[in-house]
Scaffold this motif. Structure first.
Motif, PDB file in Angstrom:
ATOM      1  N   THR A  33       0.661  -1.048   0.231  1.00  0.00           N
ATOM      2  CA  THR A  33       0.099   0.020   0.374  1.00  0.00           C
ATOM      3  C   THR A  33       1.052   1.014  -0.343  1.00  0.00           C
ATOM      4  O   THR A  33       2.373   1.153   0.093  1.00  0.00           O
ATOM      5  CB  THR A  33      -1.352  -0.228   0.916  1.00  0.00           C
ATOM      6  N   ASP A  34       0.273   2.061  -0.751  1.00  0.00           N
ATOM      7  CA  ASP A  34       1.268   3.593  -0.171  1.00  0.00           C
ATOM      8  C   ASP A  34       1.571   3.212   0.937  1.00  0.00           C
ATOM      9  O   ASP A  34       3.138   4.692   0.944  1.00  0.00           O
ATOM     10  CB  ASP A  34       0.074   4.225  -0.126  1.00  0.00           C
TER      11      ASP A  34
ATOM     12  N   ARG B 282       4.267   8.351  -5.043  1.00  0.00           N
ATOM     13  CA  ARG B 282       3.633   8.976  -6.094  1.00  0.00           C
ATOM     14  C   ARG B 282       4.289   9.005  -7.061  1.00  0.00           C
ATOM     15  O   ARG B 282       3.947   8.669  -8.485  1.00  0.00           O
ATOM     16  CB  ARG B 282       3.012  10.796  -5.969  1.00  0.00           C
TER      17      ARG B 282
ATOM     18  N   ALA C  70      -5.860   6.599  -2.016  1.00  0.00           N
ATOM     19  CA  ALA C  70      -5.666   8.256  -2.574  1.00  0.00           C
ATOM     20  C   ALA C  70      -3.877   8.767  -0.762  1.00  0.00           C
ATOM     21  O   ALA C  70      -5.274   8.881  -0.473  1.00  0.00           O
ATOM     22  CB  ALA C  70      -5.257   9.365  -2.900  1.00  0.00           C
TER      23      ALA C  70
ATOM     24  N   ARG D 159       4.661   5.368  -7.602  1.00  0.00           N
ATOM     25  CA  ARG D 159       3.501   4.962  -8.319  1.00  0.00           C
ATOM     26  C   ARG D 159       3.697   4.725  -9.827  1.00  0.00           C
ATOM     27  O   ARG D 159       3.039   4.084 -11.005  1.00  0.00           O
ATOM     28  CB  ARG D 159       2.451   5.449  -7.455  1.00  0.00           C
TER      29      ARG D 159
ATOM     30  N   LYS E 229      -0.970   0.674  -8.901  1.00  0.00           N
ATOM     31  CA  LYS E 229      -1.722   1.301  -7.044  1.00  0.00           C
ATOM     32  C   LYS E 229      -1.451  -0.497  -6.249  1.00  0.00           C
ATOM     33  O   LYS E 229      -2.018  -1.333  -6.510  1.00  0.00           O
ATOM     34  CB  LYS E 229      -3.841   1.125  -7.147  1.00  0.00           C
TER      35      LYS E 229
END
Ligand code: HEC
Length: 131
Positions: free
Chosen positions: A72-73, A110, A125, A113, A119
């Motif tokens: 995940t981010d 970002r 986000a 990504r 994603k």
């Protein structure tokens, strides 16, 4: 008097062009090239000059969408902040929390990504820059 005037005109003409040629890279790209590319490669495909076979673990291929989608981010952000061990990964991935601001680390999330065109699974986000 002629020559200096011509020279001045030349300098005026060359000035903006030279400034344009030297336009700085966006800071996220500068950070990536300066701090990450030696291991992950300038394009993120794990071909950095330090990506030696003697590493017990090779740098992640950041262009591998299937691999990068597993994170995940927030996990990537945690790795960038505290280094590989924060996500049970190798300590060969260094921590950057003292070197890069929070906004710079989110910018890198970002940027990464963009490299993987992927994603994280079920991830919201990241917060907007500077938040
Ligand atoms: C000294 C070499 C080295 C440098 C410099 C380095 N990395 Fe890594 N990185 C690694 C290694 C090795 C791994 C793989 C760790 C593993 O799989 O156990 C890794 C893994 C990763 C991962 C995948 C893990 C995850 O949580 O998604 C990301 C993303 C990453 N690095 C981003 C960066 C960024 C951004 C920078 C620059 C700020 C950077 N790395 C600098 C060696 C490095």
């Amino acid at each position: 008097m002629r020559a200096p005037a011509a020279l001045l005109a030349l300098m005026l003409l060359a000035g903006p062009a030279a400034a344009w040629a030297d336009a700085p890279l966006p800071s996220v790209e500068r950070n990536f090239r300066f701090l990450c590319a030696q291991c992950h490669g300038p394009r993120g495909d794990a071909t950095g000059v330090n990506a030696s076979k003697q590493f017990e673990v090779l740098p992640a291929n950041l262009t591998d969408g299937q691999y990068m989608a597993k994170f995940t981010d927030k996990q990537i952000f945690r790795t960038l902040t505290y280094g590989g061990p924060a996500n049970n990964l190798s300590s060969l991935m260094p921590p950057w929390g003292n070197r890069l601001s929070e906004a710079e680390r989110w910018d890198l999330v970002r940027y990464i990504r963009g490299l993987c065109h992927c994603k994280g699974i079920g991830e919201e986000a990241p917060p907007p820059p500077g938040s």
